[in-house]
Design a protein around this motif. Structure first.
Motif, PDB file in Angstrom:
ATOM      1  N   VAL A 138      32.912  35.263  63.249  1.00  0.00           N
ATOM      2  CA  VAL A 138      31.884  35.344  64.283  1.00  0.00           C
ATOM      3  C   VAL A 138      32.419  34.925  65.653  1.00  0.00           C
ATOM      4  N   THR A 139      33.489  34.135  65.692  1.00  0.00           N
ATOM      5  CA  THR A 139      34.029  33.693  66.980  1.00  0.00           C
ATOM      6  C   THR A 139      35.197  34.545  67.462  1.00  0.00           C
ATOM      7  N   LEU A 140      36.036  35.019  66.558  1.00  0.00           N
ATOM      8  CA  LEU A 140      37.232  35.750  66.967  1.00  0.00           C
ATOM      9  C   LEU A 140      36.987  37.237  67.157  1.00  0.00           C
ATOM     10  N   MET A 141      35.966  37.774  66.534  1.00  0.00           N
ATOM     11  CA  MET A 141      35.716  39.208  66.642  1.00  0.00           C
ATOM     12  C   MET A 141      34.752  39.497  67.787  1.00  0.00           C
ATOM     13  N   ALA A 142      35.047  40.583  68.499  1.00  0.00           N
ATOM     14  CA  ALA A 142      34.217  40.956  69.642  1.00  0.00           C
ATOM     15  C   ALA A 142      33.293  42.118  69.331  1.00  0.00           C
ATOM     16  N   SER A 143      33.626  42.915  68.320  1.00  0.00           N
ATOM     17  CA  SER A 143      32.816  44.079  67.975  1.00  0.00           C
ATOM     18  C   SER A 143      31.714  43.679  66.998  1.00  0.00           C
ATOM     19  N   ARG A 144      31.000  44.707  66.515  1.00  0.00           N
ATOM     20  CA  ARG A 144      29.933  44.436  65.563  1.00  0.00           C
ATOM     21  C   ARG A 144      30.467  44.044  64.184  1.00  0.00           C
ATOM     22  N   LEU A 145      31.768  44.011  64.036  1.00  0.00           N
ATOM     23  CA  LEU A 145      32.340  43.482  62.798  1.00  0.00           C
ATOM     24  C   LEU A 145      31.973  42.016  62.589  1.00  0.00           C
ATOM     25  N   ARG A 146      31.584  41.361  63.674  1.00  0.00           N
ATOM     26  CA  ARG A 146      31.224  39.947  63.526  1.00  0.00           C
ATOM     27  C   ARG A 146      30.021  39.754  62.599  1.00  0.00           C
ATOM     28  N   ALA A 161      36.448  26.917  69.705  1.00  0.00           N
ATOM     29  CA  ALA A 161      36.335  28.356  69.466  1.00  0.00           C
ATOM     30  C   ALA A 161      34.887  28.814  69.598  1.00  0.00           C
ATOM     31  N   ALA A 162      33.966  28.055  69.031  1.00  0.00           N
ATOM     32  CA  ALA A 162      32.553  28.429  69.115  1.00  0.00           C
ATOM     33  C   ALA A 162      32.058  28.376  70.558  1.00  0.00           C
ATOM     34  N   LEU A 163      32.488  27.366  71.318  1.00  0.00           N
ATOM     35  CA  LEU A 163      32.041  27.256  72.709  1.00  0.00           C
ATOM     36  C   LEU A 163      32.593  28.394  73.563  1.00  0.00           C
ATOM     37  N   ILE A 164      33.861  28.758  73.342  1.00  0.00           N
ATOM     38  CA  ILE A 164      34.429  29.873  74.109  1.00  0.00           C
ATOM     39  C   ILE A 164      33.704  31.174  73.773  1.00  0.00           C
ATOM     40  N   ALA A 165      33.475  31.410  72.479  1.00  0.00           N
ATOM     41  CA  ALA A 165      32.766  32.624  72.076  1.00  0.00           C
ATOM     42  C   ALA A 165      31.354  32.646  72.646  1.00  0.00           C
ATOM     43  N   ALA A 166      30.666  31.498  72.608  1.00  0.00           N
ATOM     44  CA  ALA A 166      29.302  31.440  73.154  1.00  0.00           C
ATOM     45  C   ALA A 166      29.302  31.695  74.658  1.00  0.00           C
ATOM     46  N   ALA A 167      30.322  31.170  75.350  1.00  0.00           N
ATOM     47  CA  ALA A 167      30.402  31.402  76.797  1.00  0.00           C
ATOM     48  C   ALA A 167      30.628  32.880  77.095  1.00  0.00           C
ATOM     49  N   GLU A 168      31.452  33.548  76.288  1.00  0.00           N
ATOM     50  CA  GLU A 168      31.671  34.986  76.493  1.00  0.00           C
ATOM     51  C   GLU A 168      30.387  35.771  76.254  1.00  0.00           C
ATOM     52  N   TRP A 169      29.676  35.422  75.217  1.00  0.00           N
ATOM     53  CA  TRP A 169      28.411  36.112  74.937  1.00  0.00           C
ATOM     54  C   TRP A 169      27.413  35.891  76.079  1.00  0.00           C
ATOM     55  N   GLU A 170      27.377  34.672  76.604  1.00  0.00           N
ATOM     56  CA  GLU A 170      26.440  34.369  77.681  1.00  0.00           C
ATOM     57  C   GLU A 170      26.805  35.138  78.944  1.00  0.00           C
ATOM     58  N   ARG A 171      28.113  35.226  79.259  1.00  0.00           N
ATOM     59  CA  ARG A 171      28.522  35.991  80.438  1.00  0.00           C
ATOM     60  C   ARG A 171      28.176  37.467  80.285  1.00  0.00           C
ATOM     61  N   ALA A 172      28.391  38.005  79.079  1.00  0.00           N
ATOM     62  CA  ALA A 172      28.065  39.414  78.851  1.00  0.00           C
ATOM     63  C   ALA A 172      26.560  39.655  78.959  1.00  0.00           C
ATOM     64  N   ARG A 173      25.768  38.689  78.507  1.00  0.00           N
ATOM     65  CA  ARG A 173      24.313  38.850  78.565  1.00  0.00           C
ATOM     66  C   ARG A 173      23.792  38.716  79.981  1.00  0.00           C
TER      67      ARG A 173
END
Length: 764
Positions: free
Chosen positions: A553-561, A410-422
Motif C-alpha cells: 500500500v505504500t510502495l505501489m502507486a497504481s491500483r495494484l495497491r 514509508a506510510a507518512l511519505i505515501a500519505a503525503a503523496e496521496w494528499e498532494r495528488a488529492r
C-alpha cells in the motif's frame, strides 16, 4: 481479426486501468469482458513510469537478510556471493527485457542481503562465555550508565576469570549496586560473576543473546565486592579513547540536566538529549508506555529529525538576514550542509547507537537529495537509506526500532503523496488572514493525520514485539508531540550549544517545564480506563502478512495497491486468533507457567520476574509477576511442585532427583533442570539435557486425547556464534546419570549448555 489490433488492446488496457477494480464491478460491466492482463500491464507501466520499482530492491535485500537469520548451521560466504555474481550476470544478459531485468536484479538483491548477514557475522565475531564464570575481572570501562540504583558498566576485559585470550570476550556488561566513583576510561579490577548471554525467554521471544553479540558483548553479570581503580598496564587503544571521551561528556551533560531540572522531569529531559535512560524510574517508564509516547525517550528518528530540522531552519533563517546571501548564495543547500553536520555531531554525541545511526543515514540521504536538487522526502531515498543500513548492520532488520521507524516514514511519505495528488498544486486565493487560517488548520490536521498514519503503520510491529496496544496513543501523541517539537527539542539544541559557555541553565529550565507538561499529559492518558491493551503473542507469519500489506500500500502507486487487502485480511485474522500455549518452560528448567482449569497461567518454580512477565504478556495476561493469583492451587514440597493443567493433566516440576520415581509414574508432564532417568514413563519429559539443546520450550495440548505440539527457542541443528562454545566437560559438571530423558521430538548429541544456565533474562 481474433483478439483485435495492438492499438485496440492498448486502448482496452488503458480503459481497464482507468476503471480499476471498482469500475470492473460496476453494474453494466461484465466481468467476462474484463481484460485482466491489460489492466495488470497498465498498472506495471504506471509503476515503472513513477519509478516505484527501486524500493522493492530494498525489500528483496531484506528478504535475503531474513533468510540468513533463518538458516541453520553456519552459512558460507562464498555461496551467496556466487549466487550474487550469477544473478548479476543474468541481469546483464536480459537487460533488454524489462521484466527479466527486474527479476534478475531482485534475485541479486536477495543474495546480496544474505551475503551481508554472513559478512556481518564474520566481522563482529568474538568469543562468548558458555557457562557461569566466577573470578577476577580487570579492564577499561568503555561506557557507564548511571541508574536509579547503582549503574551498568561495559568493560573491555584484559583478564576474565583466568580465561585465555582466545576465549575472552571483547566486552562484558556488569551491573553494580554502587558505582564507587568509577568513570568511563578507568582501569578497574574486581571480582565478578558472569553468565552466558541470555537467550529468548520463550519460543519466538526477544533474543537478547543475538543483539548483545552483534554489539560485541560476550557475557553479562555483576561484580562482587569492592571495585579497585588502578593504573592500566598499557594506554587504551585509539577507538576506546574516543568512545570514553564521548561517554564522559554524555554522562556529565546527563548529570547537569538532571540536576538543573530535578525529579523525573530532569531524568526524562536528560534522556531526550543524551540517550542515557538509566535515571528514569520504572513507574515513569510505565506512564510513558501507557500514553503511547515512550518513543520520545529513545534517541532515534524523531529526535534526529527535530535536531536536523532545527539546524536547517537556524542556518536558513540566519542566512536570509543578509540580502546578498539570500539572493546570490544557495541558501537552502548551505542549510542542508549545516543540518548534515549538526545531525552527525548529535548522533556521535548521543552514543551512535543502532537506532540513531539508522536515523542519521536516513537524514543524510534526504538532505543529500537537496544538494543535488532532488525531492528530499521520497520513497527512493527511504529505500536507499534502508539498503545502506541493512548492508552495515543487517541484524537491525529483526528489531522493533528498524521496523517501526521505516514503517512510519514509508506510510507518512505515501500519505503525503496521496494528499498532494488529492489537493493539487493550485492554492485558493485569499488575504493574509485567510492564508494564516489555512496554515493553522493544515498544521492542526497535519499533526492529527501524521499521528494516525504513523500509529496505524507501527501498530502491528508494536503488538508483535511488546504485546500491547495503547488505546489512547493517538491522544497522547497529539498532546505531547507539539510540546516536544516546538519547545523541548529547540531548547535541547540551544542548551547543548550554550553548555560549553556555562549559559545553558535557562534552556534546561524551560525544557524542564515542557517535559513536566508532557509527563502530566502522559499520566492523564495512562490513567484512562483501558489505556493499555495486552495483545496475545501472534506468529511471525501474521506479522509478515501485515508487513507485506504495508509494503504494497505504500510502495505501489497504481491500483495494484488494492491487492494489499488480501495479506492484510489474512494477517489480521491470524493475529486476532493466536493459538496460546498451555505450558511455558524456563530455558534453565527451574520454573514453568502452566494453564490451569480456569484458563489462566499459574507459576511453578522460582522463575525470574522478567521471564514471568514475558510469559504473561505472550498469553495476553495483564497480571504482573508478583500477583498472588499466579501461585494459586499449587502443591509444593522440598522435592518439587505439582500443578493441575487444563484437562486434568498433572504437571510436575522436579527439583530433587528423589522425586522422579513418584512424579514419572503419575504425571502427564515432568519438567526439571536435572537429567531424567531412563525409566521415566511420563508422557512428556522436558529435562536439563533437552533444554540445553532446545532452550526455552512451550507445549500446546490439543482437544483430542493427550496429543500435543512443542515449540522451542532453537533446534540442535542451529549453530550460531552468539550461543557460545561449551566444552564437553562443562556440559556435564555433576556426577549424575547422563540419560537424556525421553523427548517429545528426537535429538542426538550432548547438551550444549551447562545446567547452570542463567535464569534471569536480559530486560533491555
Amino acid at each position: 481479426m481474433p483478439g483485435g489490433s495492438g492499438t485496440a488492446r492498448r486502448g482496452a488496457a488503458a480503459k481497464a486501468a482507468s476503471l480499476g477494480f471498482a469500475g470492473a464491478l460496476r453494474p453494466g460491466i461484465a466481468l467476462r469482458h474484463w481484460d485482466w492482463r491489460g489492466w495488470f500491464r497498465a498498472c506495471i507501466a504506471e509503476e515503472v513510469e513513477r519509478r516505484r520499482l527501486f524500493p522493492w530492491l530494498a525489500v528483496a535485500f531484506g528478504v535475503g537478510v531474513l533468510l540468513y537469520f533463518a538458516a541453520e548451521g553456519r552459512p558460507a560466504l562464498w555461496a551467496p556471493l556466487l549466487g550474487l555474481a550469477a544473478a548479476a550476470a543474468a541481469a546483464v544478459l536480459v537487460r533488454a527485457r524489462p521484466f527479466g531485468l527486474a527479476v534478475a536484479l531482485g534475485i541479486a538483491a536477495v543474495f546480496a542481503g544474505f551475503a551481508a548477514g554472513v559478512w556481518r557475522e564474520r566481522r563482529v565475531e568474538a568469543p562468548v562465555v558458555g557457562r557461569v564464570t566466577v573470578g577476577p575481572v580487570s579492564g577499561f570501562v568503555e561506557s557507564l550508565e548511571e541508574r536509579v540504583r547503582g549503574g551498568r558498566l561495559v568493560i573491555r576485559p584484559a583478564e576474565l576469570a583466568g580465561l585465555p585470550a582466545e576465549r575472552r570476550p571483547l566486552r562484558v556488561r556488569a551491573t553494580v549496586r554502587d558505582l564507587q566513583g568509577v568513570k568511563p576510561g578507568d582501569f578497574v579490577v574486581a571480582q565478578g560473576r558472569f553468565l552466558p548471554l541470555p537467550e529468548a525467554a520463550r519460543p519466538g521471544g526477544y533474543d537478547f543473546a543475538r543483539d548483545a553479540y552483534f554489539n560485541g558483548i560476550g557475557a553479562v553479570g555483576s561484580r562482587r565486592g569492592r571495585i579497585a581503580i588502578t593504573a592500566p598496564p598499557a594506554p587504551p587503544p585509539l577507538d576506546l579513547a574516543v568512545t570514553v571521551t564521548i561517554d564522559r561528556a554524555r554522562n556529565a551533560l546527563t548529570r547537569r540536566i538532571a540536576d538543573v531540572i530535578g525529579g523525573q522531569a530532569g531524568a526524562v529531559a536528560a534522556a531526550l538529549v543524551t540517550g542515557k535512560r538509566g535515571l528514569i524510574a520504572e513507574d515513569t517508564n510505565q506512564v510513558l508506555r501507557g500514553a503511547g509516547i515512550y518513543h520520545i525517550v529513545s534517541i532515534s528518528g524523531l529526535h534526529m529529525v527535530l535536531a536536523a530540522g532545527t539546524f536547517f531552519w537556524l542556518a536558513r533563517a540566519l542566512l536570509a538576514l543578509s540580502a546578498h546571501a539570500a539572493l546570490c548564495w544557495p541558501v537552502k543547500k548551505i542549510a542542508a550542509l549545516v543540518a548534515m553536520a549538526g545531525a552527525t555531531a548529535y548522533c556521535v554525541f548521543s552514543g551512535a547507537e543502532v537506532a540513531t545511526e539508522r536515523s542519521l543515514i536516513m537524514i543524510l540521504v534526504m538532505l543529500g537529495a537537496i544538494l543535488i536538487d532532488r525531492p528530499a522526502l521520497s520513497l527512493r531515498n527511504l529505500a536507499l537509506s534502508a539498503l545502506i543500513v541493512l548492508a552495515r548492520e543487517p541484524e537491525t532488520l529483526l528489531g522493533p526500532s528498524f521496523q517501526m521507524s521505516y514503517a512510519a516514514v514509508a506510510a507518512l511519505i505515501a500519505a503525503a503523496e496521496w494528499e498532494r495528488a488529492r489537493r493539487g498544486a493550485d492554492e485558493p486565493p485569499g488575504g493574509a488572514v485567510a492564508r494564516a487560517w489555512r496554515w493553522l488548520t493544515r498544521a492542526a490536521l497535519g499533526i492529527l493525520a501524521t499521528t494516525v498514519v504513523a500509529t496505524l503503520a507501527t501498530a502491528p510491529f508494536g503488538a508483535y514485539h511488546f504485546h500491547n496496544l495503547q488505546s489512547f496513543g493517538l491522544i497522547g501523541n497529539a498532546l505531547a508531540l507539539p510540546l516536544v517539537s516546538l519547545v523541548v527539542m529547540p531548547c535541547a539544541v540551544f542548551g547543548v550549544v550554550a553548555y560549553p559557555f556555562g549559559l545553558d541553565r535557562i534552556a534546561w529550565a524551560t525544557m524542564g517545564l515542557a517535559v513536566e507538561k508532557v509527563l502530566a499529559v502522559s499520566a492523564w492518558v495512562n490513567g484512562l480506563s483501558g489505556a493499555t491493551v495486552i495483545v496475545p503473542a501472534f506468529g511471525a507469519l501474521a506479522l509478515g502478512l501485515l508487513a507485506l500489506a504495508l509494503l504494497i500500500v505504500t510502495l505501489m502507486a497504481s491500483r495494484l495497491r488494492w491487492l494489499a487487502m488480501v495479506p492484510a485480511a489474512l494477517g489480521l485474522w491470524l493475529a486476532a486468533a493466536p493459538e496460546r500455549f498451555d505450558i511455558y518452560v524456563d530455558r534453565s528448567g527451574i520454573g514453568a507457567a502452566v494453564r490451569g482449569g480456569d484458563g489462566r497461567l499459574v507459576l511453578i518454580g522460582p522463575s525470574s520476574a522478567f521471564t514471568t512477565e514475558q510469559w504473561l504478556k505472550a498469553d495476553g495476561d495483564a497480571r504482573r509477576a508478583g500477583d498472588p493469583s499466579l501461585r494459586a492451587g499449587l502443591r509444593c514440597d522440598p522435592l518439587g511442585c505439582v500443578a493441575e493443567a487444563a484437562g486434568g493433566r498433572i504437571v510436575a516440576l522436579v527439583q530433587d532427583r528423589r522425586a522422579f520415581a513418584e512424579d514419572c509414574a503419575r504425571a502427564a508432564v515432568v519438567l526439571s533442570r536435572l537429567f531424567a532417568p531412563s525409566s521415566c514413563s511420563a508422557g512428556v519429559v522436558i529435562d536439563g539435557a533437552y533444554l540445553a539443546r532446545h532452550g526455552a520450550t512451550a507445549i500446546r495440548f490439543t482437544e483430542r486425547g493427550h496429543e500435543h505440539t512443542i515449540a522451542t527457542a532453537r533446534t540442535p541443528a542451529e549453530i550460531r556464534p552468539w550461543r557460545g562454545a561449551v566444552t564437553r566437560e562443562a556440559r556435564a559438571p555433576r556426577p549424575q546419570p547422563q540419560r537424556r530423558g525421553r523427548f517429545p521430538r528426537p535429538g542426538a548429541g550432548p547438551p550444549d549448555a551447562s545446567d547452570d544456565a542463567p535464569a534471569d533474562g536480559g530486560s533491555d
